[in-house]
Write an enzyme that holds these catalytic residues in place. Structure first.
Site, short mmCIF file in Angstrom:
data_model
loop_
_atom_site.label_atom_id
_atom_site.label_comp_id
_atom_site.label_asym_id
_atom_site.label_seq_id
_atom_site.Cartn_x
_atom_site.Cartn_y
_atom_site.Cartn_z
CG ASP A 255 160.42 6.05 -18.26
OD1 ASP A 255 160.06 5.14 -19.03
OD2 ASP A 255 160.13 6.05 -17.05
CB SER B 295 160.75 6.31 -7.88
OG SER B 295 160.29 6.74 -9.13
#
Lengths: 410, 410, 410, 410
Positions: free
Chosen positions: C127, C181
């Site tokens: 990301d 997560s």
């Protein structure tokens, strides 16, 4: 299939298509419409009109068109945006002209209400495929007549007999076989067949008619500047010119300097290999120049993508799929990459070679600030390279570790 | 990372790597092992040994290897089987030498128990990547030291000061900056930087040192025959020669005839464009010859497949991924296609051009019987082409019909 | 690089980005602008505003945007036109949201005169790359701050200490580590890390929060019809809906029927493998439906071309190159192929599966007349196939003959 | 072409190929050799022998072979190494069986001195192409007779008349047309034609004969473990099994759980679209399992390369080019990537789905040490990502800067 009543013939005015014209009249008993195009092959078209009239074609059925600008603008230039070469070397000079002819055959058939088209390509070559796929894609209902696949005029003697029987004049120099077969247009001249059929034998010098032999080319190099806009050449030495004029000018320059001869064995779509000699003087310069301007204006991401799809694009054109969804989709990709391919290339022409020696552009991506060996004022932090390399190396390290682990266990 | 105790340095014997040698000793306080290779760069290696000894390297820590045969046989030839060119034009002369050096750095480190290797490539170029990816793939535990990314000797003045302080002799002609930077091996010589940094400015004539200027090349063409076995050149004019000898011989021929000069702007892996002048005399002939023999021995299916993956293969080599699973998998594909790429090509060398003029092979797929314009004794039935074309056209007809139907509904 | 004076932070309102917010204020001493987006992650955004205010952000520096329609229309739908899957299976649910966030970070920075942006992605993941490449492509002058790569808050304890010192409220259930997560948006929910880190251990049931367990899905199948225009879904069961509404509706249907769970080990761009569990209920149905409508409206030429470039397209999105010339060029290709991808697909949803069972379209290329086993009234002449096959076989015959000849000589 | 004197017929023992057998005897007056293969289609072969004898075939001219192991080992498994799917979804169950039959047709022709082979495929389908390309590649001199393209038995009535006239027994249930046409082998069962011809109409339930309807599949999931070596399945639940046994076992499991049904409209090589229903129970599980083991053992470089060439590989198989240089070259690439694809995958089978839930291997490249969210003891330096991203972003920054510069000038 029912017999066609009106046929549009791709008519050159030469002996072969004149025989076909007559054969269509006699064999099919149908009305014949002729279509003769100027693609820059360097022949007068008026004689074709006279001959057609003489063979009984009515004035309104004779269509003669100058397609040189359309040819370069809508076919040659889009193809050159892709740097298209077939099998590494061939600039597709014949291939790219065929869909244009197919397009006008189909259009004229539509306008005149014809129900078939005819062409003079043989059953062994690629051109029949290119004509017929083009016509199928544009006017799916049209029949196609390919006399060479149908008739029994399979020898020179039979052809000449047929011509004689039908009062088709045969020029003295057409009585014997030509030593090889030629196709020409603004982009190239191709020669194949007969004396060229053995690829182990060198092509005789007389095959190349368009380009000066390298040995005879000037002993002094010439420098020119070609300017591009969005991937297309628009000017030579600062003079804005139309597409066909640019190619004509480059042809003169290339021919003078012995540029653009190719002796080639290629794979035909119909499954066999064939050997040809191609002369592409202007196209060879144009390809070099286009690559030159892309070097500074095209990003590596777009550039490598283009390179990777180019062989498929070239194959599609070679195989006759110009009017296909996949060629059009690839063209959309290629055209998208050309938005900033604008600028000027300086080339040296000399003894068979066209070589980029300089290039500049307002659209340049070249950053002297970044690349310099000198101080770069912080444009680039060399330490970044360490992280770049380490992450690129990570998977290689994991592989090496895995392999060593497995080998030890093994 | 902990400090390395023994470092293998890629050592040329020149000023820069001598400074690095001393810097490693002083900065890292580690034992230095030197590795100097003959890749055909045309320099004596003995001076490198003397200089290393003088800088305090122990006799047994000096490794000098003649890698010319390994270079051509295991790196250059496999690459040429693919007709690899980067971004359309570059023959990868520098790129292909780096993994070989990386391999021997890793091997010597393994043999001598070193825990790091060092090289003299800068942080802006591709060579650092190629060295370090190679080392990571072969000895994943080794550290790599790249002084140009670390030290503060960032100007010519600082470098010369360091040399002086450390009793490193500096030749008179090395006191000033060289006008450009050079890399050479048996495959090519590259020049970049400084006077070449502006791509809009022509390269000065003195840049090309290896190849005769085209203008000065002989006025008479020379013809040679190159023989291939399974994709690799094995003989010139009928004389069987080792890989390195073949490339050496082709280099002499190419250099004499002005063949193989490229002025090029390329996209580096690290993200910037750079301009270089490449001289690849023998390689340029070899590529043309290999294409020539493939023309008659390689089938279109395999050939087009090769063409389509070539750009990716070339990019992998350019980016330094020689020792990667994907390059090896592509090599397996390429080598598989070369099983019948055997035969002989005749080339004309003249004024900067190497051109195939004839080719023959026991493995030829060329069938004169099929391609001939003459009677073919039933080898090929032209009527088959009608069915072939009609089925290829079917989907185009269906598309055209659909599009017309949709347009009408509109 | 000089210290930034104003930073736009991608702010979720959660603990981590609240800590980052405070850390930017204290570490960089800069003004912080927050950007919070509704991408359909299913969380209220108002609390983020309150928290930002509480942390001292000025009202005018708080940017909260509902991007759901933009997300689906300009990112998700273009991607689905390509049938993009990464490494055979992953529908790119996280990857495709990042460039949208990058775009708005860059825009807000531009509007507010900020000189940097910041994000909460770690240094190990994809990301960070996606955010930063996006920002670089849109506002090349902006700095990017990635606190996880910089700070020393590397343990849970340190983070909580920092929060406490800075009066950042920590919810009770955030005191311990989350078991894994999560990232969520309208297209998908991903789970990774911690209990999922060993790919040899099955994911616990509680990981999938969005999709009903297959075992608990309804025992009766449900049938729906999805209508497409030019490659994009425009209606469900005949009801025209906006892009985000369509995806929301498909998500409800998919979640109900247990559709769209993937347990996957993938290759990150940064060089390591990671394991994740992805829930993509609506996207999984959409992909199946899009394939279904392409089956009858897309020609094989365009279809096979799309298939062949899809892996590269998906890789570009995965690696963060949405705003790159090569993704845009591929998009031009893909969009060109979608001009006739219009029509309706009927799907069966049942126990984890979405399966096309019927499809129809005014743009259909399917020709029952051609394919039928019954009499086809001359639509297709079976004899054409003989010629088609013979010419396709010609090169294979030539190869076999050559190989036999060589073997005999051998 | 001269009339063949001995023909090897691909003979199933069914009505159609019995009629062909007799037609060859009467029309061509030639000796007929029958070849009947067990490919796992689930039919007794002895009746075929009896029927052949009854139709006058001599004992020594009847060839019946059990090819199941060869089929899976040399055709199915190599194909599955590539994760090959045609047009995104079809597992190529019919396509992959044809070259095997062609191979044995050619071999038997060679052994028995036959000069032709014959098959019962129609002129509209792909199978004729696959048979004939295979035969051409293996025995280029053989003629191929395809009665469906030649004869005038074009209606059911004519066929039955011919059967009656020639004493070919017709089972009662064969008097009428079957509602659809079926092909079966160990990999799959395909159904097409008649009731399936309209793709807008759902397939009737009775089409799927091999796989349990999902609704009737067990309500409890079943877990299995499949072990691979170098890309091929070698064991189920720890039990080593032969290739054909493994596929048989997976077929049973898949059929029981309703796995592997596909309703599909595909593009035939001959240019038309057709709709089929495919049942591939074991193959569907095998594909999922193979992808699962590749996820941890295959590097991204090799994996993405494989993915990018897969569509072309699948297309080659679909189109009948198994025995072609390009398929073989691609196979070399694929096989090279499988050297470490060894390990075990755990799958959940339930209600139509086979899903990887865990995988482990001694050859794993997965590194928990690198990926972990926890402390990684220095395995990965997050700061490296900053340099990695900055260099990947460099060209995007240069593009954005150029574009802004040009826009300003514009």
């Amino acid at each position: 299939m029912k017999k066609p009543s009106k046929v549009v013939l791709a008519y050159s005015g030469g002996l072969d298509t004149s025989i076909i014209l007559k054969w269509l009249q006699t064999e099919y008993g149908c009305e014949v419409v002729t279509f003769t195009a100027d693609l820059g092959q360097g022949e007068e078209l008026e004689p074709a009109r006279q001959k057609a009239l003489m063979l009984g074609i009515r004035e309104e059925n004779i269509h003669i068109l100058d397609l040189r600008e359309e040819f370069v603008k809508d076919f040659v230039f889009p193809m050159f945006r892709a740097n298209a070469v077939y099998e590494g070397l061939y600039l597709l000079g014949t291939s790219i002209a065929r869909p244009l002819i197919a397009k006008h055959l189909a259009q004229i058939a539509h306008q005149t209400g014809a129900d078939a088209v005819a062409h003079g390509a043989t059953g062994k070559g690629n051109d029949q495929v290119r004509f017929e796929l083009g016509v199928a894609a544009l006017e799916p209902g049209l029949q196609v007549i390919a006399p060479w696949r149908e008739w029994d005029l399979t020898s020179r003697t039979r052809l000449l007999e047929f011509a004689e029987q039908n009062q088709i004049p045969v020029a003295k120099n057409k009585r014997g076989e030509a030593p090889f077969s030629v196709d020409a247009n603004l982009l190239h001249t191709s020669s194949e067949g007969r004396v060229l059929e053995d690829p182990a034998v060198e092509a005789p010098d007389y095959v190349c008619e368009r380009i000066t032999a390298v040995e005879d080319a000037p002993d002094t190099p010439e420098f020119i500047e070609v300017t591009f806009e969005k991937g297309d050449a628009v000017a030579i030495d600062g003079e804005a010119l139309s597409p066909a004029t640019i190619l004509t000018r480059l042809n003169e320059l290339g021919a003078k300097h012995g540029i653009g001869i190719l002796d080639f064995v290629e794979n035909r779509f119909v499954g066999m290999k064939s050997r040809g000699v191609y002369e592409t003087p202007g196209g060879t310069i144009l390809l070099e120049a286009h690559r030159g301007i892309e070097q500074i204006t095209l990003d590596s991401g777009a550039g490598h993508l283009k390179d990777s799809i180019m062989p498929r694009y070239a194959e599609l054109i070679y195989n006759g799929f110009w009017f296909s969804p996949e060629r059009e989709a690839l063209q959309a990709l290629i055209d998208k990459t050309q938005e900033h391919v604008s600028g000027t290339v300086k080339l040296k022409l000399y003894k068979g070679m066209a070589r980029t020696v300089a290039r500049w552009s307002d659209h340049s991506l070249y950053s002297e600030k970044h690349v310099t060996f000198e101080e770069d004022a912080g444009a680039y932090d060399q330490k970044d390279a360490a992280g770049f390399i380490r992450l690129n190396a990570l998977r290689l390290r994991l592989i090496a570790t895995r392999n060593a682990r497995v080998a030890k266990k093994g």
